[in-house]
Design a protein around this motif. Sequence first.
Motif, PDB file in Angstrom:
ATOM      1  N   GLU A  74       0.830  -1.212   0.000  1.00 26.37           N
ATOM      2  CA  GLU A  74       0.000   0.000   0.000  1.00 26.37           C
ATOM      3  C   GLU A  74       0.862   1.259   0.000  1.00 26.37           C
ATOM      4  O   GLU A  74       0.568   2.231  -0.725  1.00 26.37           O
ATOM      5  N   ARG A  75       1.909   1.243   0.784  1.00 21.74           N
ATOM      6  CA  ARG A  75       2.769   2.427   0.872  1.00 21.74           C
ATOM      7  C   ARG A  75       3.600   2.636  -0.388  1.00 21.74           C
ATOM      8  O   ARG A  75       3.829   3.766  -0.807  1.00 21.74           O
ATOM      9  N   ILE A  76       4.031   1.551  -1.004  1.00 21.43           N
ATOM     10  CA  ILE A  76       4.779   1.686  -2.260  1.00 21.43           C
ATOM     11  C   ILE A  76       3.860   2.206  -3.360  1.00 21.43           C
ATOM     12  O   ILE A  76       4.236   3.084  -4.144  1.00 21.43           O
ATOM     13  N   ALA A  77       2.654   1.665  -3.439  1.00 17.68           N
ATOM     14  CA  ALA A  77       1.710   2.102  -4.471  1.00 17.68           C
ATOM     15  C   ALA A  77       1.389   3.590  -4.340  1.00 17.68           C
ATOM     16  O   ALA A  77       1.115   4.264  -5.342  1.00 17.68           O
ATOM     17  N   ALA A  78       1.433   4.103  -3.105  1.00 15.80           N
ATOM     18  CA  ALA A  78       1.107   5.513  -2.873  1.00 15.80           C
ATOM     19  C   ALA A  78       2.332   6.425  -2.969  1.00 15.80           C
ATOM     20  O   ALA A  78       2.201   7.644  -2.888  1.00 15.80           O
ATOM     21  N   SER A  79       3.520   5.842  -3.167  1.00 15.72           N
ATOM     22  CA  SER A  79       4.741   6.642  -3.192  1.00 15.72           C
ATOM     23  C   SER A  79       4.953   7.292  -4.557  1.00 15.72           C
ATOM     24  O   SER A  79       4.379   6.881  -5.561  1.00 15.72           O
ATOM     25  N   SER A  80       5.806   8.296  -4.580  1.00 18.80           N
ATOM     26  CA  SER A  80       6.073   9.041  -5.815  1.00 18.80           C
ATOM     27  C   SER A  80       7.113   8.326  -6.672  1.00 18.80           C
ATOM     28  O   SER A  80       8.170   7.902  -6.173  1.00 18.80           O
ATOM     29  N   ALA A  81       6.812   8.203  -7.952  1.00 18.87           N
ATOM     30  CA  ALA A  81       7.723   7.520  -8.888  1.00 18.87           C
ATOM     31  C   ALA A  81       8.975   8.339  -9.188  1.00 18.87           C
ATOM     32  O   ALA A  81       9.887   7.838  -9.859  1.00 18.87           O
ATOM     33  N   VAL A  82       9.042   9.580  -8.710  1.00 17.02           N
ATOM     34  CA  VAL A  82      10.231  10.395  -8.975  1.00 17.02           C
ATOM     35  C   VAL A  82      11.409   9.960  -8.122  1.00 17.02           C
ATOM     36  O   VAL A  82      12.556  10.284  -8.427  1.00 17.02           O
ATOM     37  N   HIS A  83      11.142   9.204  -7.040  1.00 15.82           N
ATOM     38  CA  HIS A  83      12.208   8.758  -6.165  1.00 15.82           C
ATOM     39  C   HIS A  83      12.816   7.455  -6.664  1.00 15.82           C
ATOM     40  O   HIS A  83      12.134   6.655  -7.330  1.00 15.82           O
ATOM     41  N   PRO A  84      14.082   7.190  -6.339  1.00 22.60           N
ATOM     42  CA  PRO A  84      14.706   5.920  -6.712  1.00 22.60           C
ATOM     43  C   PRO A  84      13.955   4.736  -6.090  1.00 22.60           C
ATOM     44  O   PRO A  84      13.315   4.872  -5.042  1.00 22.60           O
ATOM     45  N   LEU A  85      14.056   3.575  -6.727  1.00 22.17           N
ATOM     46  CA  LEU A  85      13.344   2.391  -6.249  1.00 22.17           C
ATOM     47  C   LEU A  85      13.690   2.057  -4.809  1.00 22.17           C
ATOM     48  O   LEU A  85      12.800   1.780  -3.995  1.00 22.17           O
ATOM     49  N   VAL A  86      14.985   2.041  -4.484  1.00 25.15           N
ATOM     50  CA  VAL A  86      15.365   1.632  -3.132  1.00 25.15           C
ATOM     51  C   VAL A  86      14.838   2.602  -2.089  1.00 25.15           C
ATOM     52  O   VAL A  86      14.548   2.212  -0.959  1.00 25.15           O
ATOM     53  N   ARG A  87      14.689   3.867  -2.471  1.00 27.22           N
ATOM     54  CA  ARG A  87      14.137   4.846  -1.527  1.00 27.22           C
ATOM     55  C   ARG A  87      12.646   4.589  -1.319  1.00 27.22           C
ATOM     56  O   ARG A  87      12.159   4.606  -0.190  1.00 27.22           O
ATOM     57  N   ARG A  88      11.919   4.344  -2.405  1.00 24.44           N
ATOM     58  CA  ARG A  88      10.487   4.063  -2.292  1.00 24.44           C
ATOM     59  C   ARG A  88      10.252   2.810  -1.451  1.00 24.44           C
ATOM     60  O   ARG A  88       9.379   2.782  -0.570  1.00 24.44           O
ATOM     61  N   ILE A  89      11.025   1.780  -1.727  1.00 27.35           N
ATOM     62  CA  ILE A  89      10.860   0.518  -0.996  1.00 27.35           C
ATOM     63  C   ILE A  89      11.302   0.678   0.458  1.00 27.35           C
ATOM     64  O   ILE A  89      10.616   0.230   1.383  1.00 27.35           O
ATOM     65  N   GLY A  90      12.428   1.321   0.664  1.00 30.83           N
ATOM     66  CA  GLY A  90      12.945   1.489   2.026  1.00 30.83           C
ATOM     67  C   GLY A  90      12.006   2.267   2.920  1.00 30.83           C
ATOM     68  O   GLY A  90      11.759   1.884   4.072  1.00 30.83           O
ATOM     69  N   ILE A  91      11.468   3.370   2.402  1.00 32.59           N
ATOM     70  CA  ILE A  91      10.534   4.167   3.192  1.00 32.59           C
ATOM     71  C   ILE A  91       9.276   3.371   3.501  1.00 32.59           C
ATOM     72  O   ILE A  91       8.723   3.448   4.603  1.00 32.59           O
ATOM     73  N   ALA A  92       8.815   2.567   2.528  1.00 29.96           N
ATOM     74  CA  ALA A  92       7.635   1.730   2.768  1.00 29.96           C
ATOM     75  C   ALA A  92       7.910   0.715   3.874  1.00 29.96           C
ATOM     76  O   ALA A  92       7.045   0.449   4.715  1.00 29.96           O
ATOM     77  N   LEU A  93       9.107   0.147   3.900  1.00 29.79           N
ATOM     78  CA  LEU A  93       9.465  -0.810   4.955  1.00 29.79           C
ATOM     79  C   LEU A  93       9.500  -0.134   6.322  1.00 29.79           C
ATOM     80  O   LEU A  93       9.041  -0.694   7.326  1.00 29.79           O
ATOM     81  N   ILE A  94      10.047   1.066   6.366  1.00 32.85           N
ATOM     82  CA  ILE A  94      10.116   1.810   7.626  1.00 32.85           C
ATOM     83  C   ILE A  94       8.718   2.175   8.122  1.00 32.85           C
ATOM     84  O   ILE A  94       8.383   1.983   9.302  1.00 32.85           O
ATOM     85  N   ASP A  95       7.888   2.695   7.222  1.00 40.25           N
ATOM     86  CA  ASP A  95       6.544   3.117   7.613  1.00 40.25           C
ATOM     87  C   ASP A  95       5.678   1.933   8.047  1.00 40.25           C
ATOM     88  O   ASP A  95       4.881   2.048   8.993  1.00 40.25           O
ATOM     89  N   SER A  96       5.806   0.803   7.364  1.00 39.96           N
ATOM     90  CA  SER A  96       5.017  -0.369   7.751  1.00 39.96           C
ATOM     91  C   SER A  96       5.477  -0.900   9.100  1.00 39.96           C
ATOM     92  O   SER A  96       4.661  -1.365   9.905  1.00 39.96           O
ATOM     93  N   ALA A  97       6.773  -0.823   9.377  1.00 39.00           N
ATOM     94  CA  ALA A  97       7.285  -1.249  10.691  1.00 39.00           C
ATOM     95  C   ALA A  97       6.724  -0.362  11.791  1.00 39.00           C
ATOM     96  O   ALA A  97       6.378  -0.836  12.878  1.00 39.00           O
ATOM     97  N   ALA A  98       6.625   0.946  11.513  1.00 38.43           N
ATOM     98  CA  ALA A  98       6.047   1.865  12.494  1.00 38.43           C
ATOM     99  C   ALA A  98       4.591   1.508  12.774  1.00 38.43           C
ATOM    100  O   ALA A  98       4.131   1.542  13.922  1.00 38.43           O
ATOM    101  N   ALA A  99       3.864   1.130  11.725  1.00 37.56           N
ATOM    102  CA  ALA A  99       2.458   0.762  11.906  1.00 37.56           C
ATOM    103  C   ALA A  99       2.327  -0.540  12.685  1.00 37.56           C
ATOM    104  O   ALA A  99       1.445  -0.682  13.542  1.00 37.56           O
ATOM    105  N   LEU A 100       3.203  -1.499  12.421  1.00 31.87           N
ATOM    106  CA  LEU A 100       3.119  -2.806  13.076  1.00 31.87           C
ATOM    107  C   LEU A 100       3.525  -2.745  14.545  1.00 31.87           C
ATOM    108  O   LEU A 100       2.968  -3.459  15.383  1.00 31.87           O
TER     109      LEU A 100
END
Length: 211
Positions: A74-100
Amino acid sequence: MPDQNSTLRAQRRAETQRMIQAHALRLFTERGYDATTVTDVAEAAGVSPMTVYRHFPTKEDLVLFDQNGRLVAERIAASSAVHPLVRRIGIALIDSAAALTGGGHADDLTANRRFLLARLRLMISTPALRAKHLDNHYALQQAIVDALGDDATDPEDAFRARAAASACLAALHTALVRWAEDDGRTELPEVIAKALAAAFGDDIVGTGPDR
């Protein structure tokens, strides 16, 4: 209304799954994973073994099942495509960990954090779960690629997406092991960010609303 009924059924299902899984983790921790049967879990949860299997097709699923893949996607799908892949994925991992983990102070573990810690300890210490965890790794990798949508439809783009996802998930695994070894005293999102920075550089995880 059908939508409301569907939502209520989904909520009840999630509550039943969490209840069964909580009893399973407690028994696995107290008695050992190999010494605890699905029947033991069913009796502790007050349900039939068939109900356990309906929610968790295998014994390993009682430990490995989580909502992380959905949250990350969900977080990756909502992220901006202007950012590098690893940044989009990394931020999604961090945000999902915060939620969990549910946030909170390091010296005041929430129920969610204790729940995740119990799962991690079992995955680290149980050979059968370590092997099964690899399947979950591939499933999460595919969920990430799928969430990138049009950015990973071309074969070369999909290859790069899988490579980026695999690298980020390796950093995530290292962070999870460190967090479990530290008994959850640190903030999991911070540990994941530190692992990602070690792998990709300090500027890979940005801050602010436009990240």
